[in-house]
Structures are given as C-alpha cells and as structure tokens.
Design a protein around this motif. Structure first.
Motif, PDB file in Angstrom:
ATOM      1  N   ARG A   2      -8.635  26.163 -11.933  1.00  0.00           N
ATOM      2  CA  ARG A   2      -8.084  25.482 -13.103  1.00  0.00           C
ATOM      3  C   ARG A   2      -8.140  26.385 -14.333  1.00  0.00           C
ATOM      4  O   ARG A   2      -9.010  27.249 -14.417  1.00  0.00           O
ATOM      5  N   PRO A   3      -7.218  26.189 -15.255  1.00  0.00           N
ATOM      6  CA  PRO A   3      -7.205  27.012 -16.473  1.00  0.00           C
ATOM      7  C   PRO A   3      -8.506  26.917 -17.262  1.00  0.00           C
ATOM      8  O   PRO A   3      -8.950  27.899 -17.869  1.00  0.00           O
ATOM      9  N   SER A   4      -9.152  25.785 -17.252  1.00  0.00           N
ATOM     10  CA  SER A   4     -10.406  25.654 -18.006  1.00  0.00           C
ATOM     11  C   SER A   4     -11.513  26.504 -17.372  1.00  0.00           C
ATOM     12  O   SER A   4     -12.401  27.007 -18.065  1.00  0.00           O
ATOM     13  N   GLU A   5     -11.474  26.686 -16.074  1.00  0.00           N
ATOM     14  CA  GLU A   5     -12.480  27.513 -15.396  1.00  0.00           C
ATOM     15  C   GLU A   5     -12.237  29.004 -15.656  1.00  0.00           C
ATOM     16  O   GLU A   5     -13.174  29.796 -15.649  1.00  0.00           O
ATOM     17  N   LEU A   6     -10.974  29.362 -15.851  1.00  0.00           N
ATOM     18  CA  LEU A   6     -10.662  30.767 -16.129  1.00  0.00           C
ATOM     19  C   LEU A   6     -11.351  31.245 -17.414  1.00  0.00           C
ATOM     20  O   LEU A   6     -11.865  32.363 -17.480  1.00  0.00           O
ATOM     21  N   MET A   7     -11.337  30.378 -18.411  1.00  0.00           N
ATOM     22  CA  MET A   7     -11.942  30.741 -19.682  1.00  0.00           C
ATOM     23  C   MET A   7     -13.451  30.945 -19.548  1.00  0.00           C
ATOM     24  O   MET A   7     -14.001  31.920 -20.074  1.00  0.00           O
ATOM     25  N   THR A   8     -14.143  30.082 -18.854  1.00  0.00           N
ATOM     26  CA  THR A   8     -15.596  30.231 -18.696  1.00  0.00           C
ATOM     27  C   THR A   8     -15.931  31.432 -17.830  1.00  0.00           C
ATOM     28  O   THR A   8     -16.917  32.132 -18.090  1.00  0.00           O
ATOM     29  N   GLN A   9     -15.118  31.713 -16.833  1.00  0.00           N
ATOM     30  CA  GLN A   9     -15.370  32.863 -15.984  1.00  0.00           C
ATOM     31  C   GLN A   9     -15.192  34.170 -16.779  1.00  0.00           C
ATOM     32  O   GLN A   9     -16.017  35.076 -16.691  1.00  0.00           O
TER      33      GLN A   9
END
Length: 82
Positions: A2-9
C-alpha cells in the motif's frame, strides 16, 4: 504494498542511514586524536633522522680552526665576574 507502507519503509531506510552516519562520525571522532598523535610521532622521527644525517656529514671539530686554549693562572668562570 500500500502507498502508506511505502512512506514508512522509505523513512525507515533514511533513518537507518542517518544512524549509521552518526555512528561513523562518532567512531572517527574517537579515532582522530590517536591518528594525529601517530602522525606527529612519525613527523618527529623523520625530522630527528634528517638532523642526525646532517650531523654525521659535518667535518670534525678540528677542521674549524679552534686551537686548544693555553691556560694561565688568571681564569674567569662562565658565570658572573668571579
């Protein structure tokens, strides 16, 4: 993913790089005095060796024209007038 996980990664990777960078700076700061001392000692040894080499190449003292002093009963000490 998900796009939200990309940011945290991505932010996790950036944070890890920052932590590694800070750790490397701390290691270098702790090593710097010892490195400077070693470099200074090498420089002193080089200067000492060069001075020794120059001293070995000097002619003997007798070549400079100094004659032995003739001693008389009147002598002066090196300090004061006595």
């Amino acid at each position: 993913m998900r796009p939200s996980e990309l940011m945290t990664q991505a932010s996790g990777r950036v944070a890890a790089r920052g932590i590694d960078f800070e750790a490397e700076l701390a290691r270098r700061a702790r090593r710097a005095p010892a490195t400077a001392i070693r470099a200074g000692r090498r420089r002193i040894d080089t200067i000492h060796q060069a001075a020794s080499d120059r001293a070995r190449r000097l002619p003997p003292v007798s070549e400079f024209g100094r004659r032995a002093r003739t001693h008389s009963w009147v002598t002066r000490s090196g300090i004061g007038l006595g």
